[in-house]
Every structure is written in C-alpha cells, then in structure tokens.
Write a protein that holds these residues in place. Structure first.
Motif, PDB file in Angstrom:
ATOM      1  N   TYR A   1       0.684  -1.214  -0.077  1.00  0.00           N
ATOM      2  CA  TYR A   1      -0.019  -0.128   0.012  1.00  0.00           C
ATOM      3  C   TYR A   1       0.748   1.379   0.010  1.00  0.00           C
ATOM      4  O   TYR A   1       0.571   2.255  -0.478  1.00  0.00           O
ATOM      5  N   SER A   2       1.975   1.154   0.815  1.00  0.00           N
ATOM      6  CA  SER A   2       2.794   2.265   0.666  1.00  0.00           C
ATOM      7  C   SER A   2       3.308   2.588  -0.820  1.00  0.00           C
ATOM      8  O   SER A   2       3.605   3.641  -1.252  1.00  0.00           O
TER       9      SER A   2
ATOM     10  N   ALA B   1      -3.607   3.905  -8.711  1.00  0.00           N
ATOM     11  CA  ALA B   1      -3.291   3.357  -7.291  1.00  0.00           C
ATOM     12  C   ALA B   1      -4.486   3.275  -6.491  1.00  0.00           C
ATOM     13  O   ALA B   1      -4.502   2.164  -5.822  1.00  0.00           O
ATOM     14  N   ASN B   2      -5.256   3.897  -6.651  1.00  0.00           N
ATOM     15  CA  ASN B   2      -6.880   4.022  -6.014  1.00  0.00           C
ATOM     16  C   ASN B   2      -7.660   2.681  -6.425  1.00  0.00           C
ATOM     17  O   ASN B   2      -8.134   2.066  -5.926  1.00  0.00           O
ATOM     18  N   LEU B   3      -7.624   2.362  -7.940  1.00  0.00           N
ATOM     19  CA  LEU B   3      -8.139   1.288  -8.496  1.00  0.00           C
ATOM     20  C   LEU B   3      -7.681   0.041  -7.797  1.00  0.00           C
ATOM     21  O   LEU B   3      -8.524  -0.921  -7.391  1.00  0.00           O
ATOM     22  N   ILE B   4      -6.185  -0.060  -7.957  1.00  0.00           N
ATOM     23  CA  ILE B   4      -5.586  -1.246  -7.544  1.00  0.00           C
ATOM     24  C   ILE B   4      -5.718  -1.437  -6.257  1.00  0.00           C
ATOM     25  O   ILE B   4      -6.115  -2.586  -5.902  1.00  0.00           O
ATOM     26  N   SER B   5      -5.846  -0.593  -5.263  1.00  0.00           N
ATOM     27  CA  SER B   5      -5.905  -0.674  -3.907  1.00  0.00           C
ATOM     28  C   SER B   5      -7.257  -1.089  -3.556  1.00  0.00           C
ATOM     29  O   SER B   5      -7.505  -2.119  -2.692  1.00  0.00           O
TER      30      SER B   5
ATOM     31  N   PRO C   1       2.123   6.833  -8.137  1.00  0.00           N
ATOM     32  CA  PRO C   1       2.128   8.312  -8.454  1.00  0.00           C
ATOM     33  C   PRO C   1       3.342   9.267  -9.074  1.00  0.00           C
ATOM     34  O   PRO C   1       3.283   9.805 -10.077  1.00  0.00           O
ATOM     35  N   LEU C   2       4.362   8.805  -8.202  1.00  0.00           N
ATOM     36  CA  LEU C   2       5.584   9.601  -8.543  1.00  0.00           C
ATOM     37  C   LEU C   2       6.060   9.085  -9.953  1.00  0.00           C
ATOM     38  O   LEU C   2       6.566  10.020 -10.669  1.00  0.00           O
ATOM     39  N   LEU C   3       6.072   7.904 -10.103  1.00  0.00           N
ATOM     40  CA  LEU C   3       6.658   7.216 -11.429  1.00  0.00           C
ATOM     41  C   LEU C   3       5.864   7.629 -12.744  1.00  0.00           C
ATOM     42  O   LEU C   3       6.220   7.996 -13.638  1.00  0.00           O
TER      43      LEU C   3
ATOM     44  N   LEU D   1       0.753  12.468 -12.591  1.00  0.00           N
ATOM     45  CA  LEU D   1       0.312  12.495 -11.276  1.00  0.00           C
ATOM     46  C   LEU D   1      -1.069  12.002 -10.928  1.00  0.00           C
ATOM     47  O   LEU D   1      -1.305  10.895 -10.237  1.00  0.00           O
ATOM     48  N   VAL D   2      -1.834  12.624 -11.594  1.00  0.00           N
ATOM     49  CA  VAL D   2      -3.406  12.537 -11.250  1.00  0.00           C
ATOM     50  C   VAL D   2      -3.902  10.878 -11.922  1.00  0.00           C
ATOM     51  O   VAL D   2      -4.443   9.970 -11.230  1.00  0.00           O
TER      52      VAL D   2
END
Length: 161
Positions: free
Chosen positions: A79-80, A128-132, A87-89, A121-122
């Motif tokens: 999760y981290s 990330a939201n979708l995967i989590s 997002p950074l990548l 970034l967006v």
C-alpha cells in the motif's frame, strides 16, 4: 504482523468499525519517540472526530470493546508503494513522454512538460486507487481483529488434569 490497539465503535456483518488508540508521546517505534514530529499532521488539527477504519471481525467484537488489530507487513509495504511510488513514477514518465511528444511537434515549452507531469500524477493516483480498492476484496490485505483485550484466550491444546 503489525498490531495496533483500537476501540470498536460499531459492527456490521463480518466487519467492525474501529478508532485506533493514540499512544502518548508519539508512536513509540524508535528511540526518539518523545520528540518525533512525524506522527503529527497539520490536518489532525482540523479533524473534528477521530478517523474510523473498517476491519474484519472474526471474533464478533462488540461496540465498546478494546481490541488488537493486525495487518500483514507485506500489505502495508504494498500500500505504501501504491500510495507514493506509483503516482511519482506516473508523473515522471508522463512528463518525459509529454516533453518528447511536444518536441516532435516543434513545441518546446516547459508548461507542456509541467501539465504532462500533472496529468501523470493524477493518472498514477487514480491507478493506485483502482488497484488498492480491488485488492481490498482479498482477506490477506485487510486489517483483522486478532484478539479482544481483557477476554480470556482459549487454547484448545490446554490439558485439563
């Protein structure tokens, strides 16, 4: 397994809503626990009520119970990485690609690179939201109530003389 003490505020079928208990003097995770500022957030001052979390409730804890909640360490690392690295990548990759695509069209403008980076970034945050959210359906990645504090622990292997 990472553990935290919490209080159950409500229950629903198979789940409990908890409020983690804050330790005095910081998190208690290292030698500088009394002077550490990493546990405080400027947003904590604006929050009127404590943050609630939804956890698995296999022990049928009831509202008002103090419980120990655990989460796999690997899940926390994943999760981290999702929250920070993806997002950074995304921002870096899309900024570089955007700069190159704009250069192919003869546009050499930093604003285009910045806007491409923001778009990346967006996009990384949404991915990330979708995967989590999909991984939350797996019990391996969900926090779970391990034990109720003050309740006797039954050991099925205990020998009665």
């Amino acid at each position: 397994m990472i553990e935290q003490t919490a209080t159950v505020v409500s229950v629903e079928s198979g789940y409990a809503w908890i409020i983690p208990q804050q330790k005095a003097g910081g998190c208690g995770g290292c030698a500088s626990k009394t002077s550490c500022a990493s546990t405080a957030s400027p947003f904590d001052l604006m929050r009127k009520e404590p943050q609630k979390m939804r956890v698995l409730n296999p022990l049928y804890a009831r509202p008002g119970d103090t419980v120990v909640v655990g989460m796999q360490g690997e899940a926390l690392v994943i999760y981290s990485l999702l929250a920070y690295m993806l997002p950074l990548l995304g921002m870096l990759v899309v900024a570089v690609l955007g700069r190159e695509v704009l250069a192919m069209f003869g546009v050499v403008n930093e604003l285009g690179t910045v806007l491409s980076g923001l778009l990346g970034l967006v996009g990384g945050l949404r991915l990330a939201n979708l995967i989590s959210s999909r991984s939350l359906q797996s019990a391996d990645f969900q926090p779970v109530i391990l034990r109720v504090v003050g309740q006797p622990v039954f050991n099925g292997m205990a020998h009665i003389a």
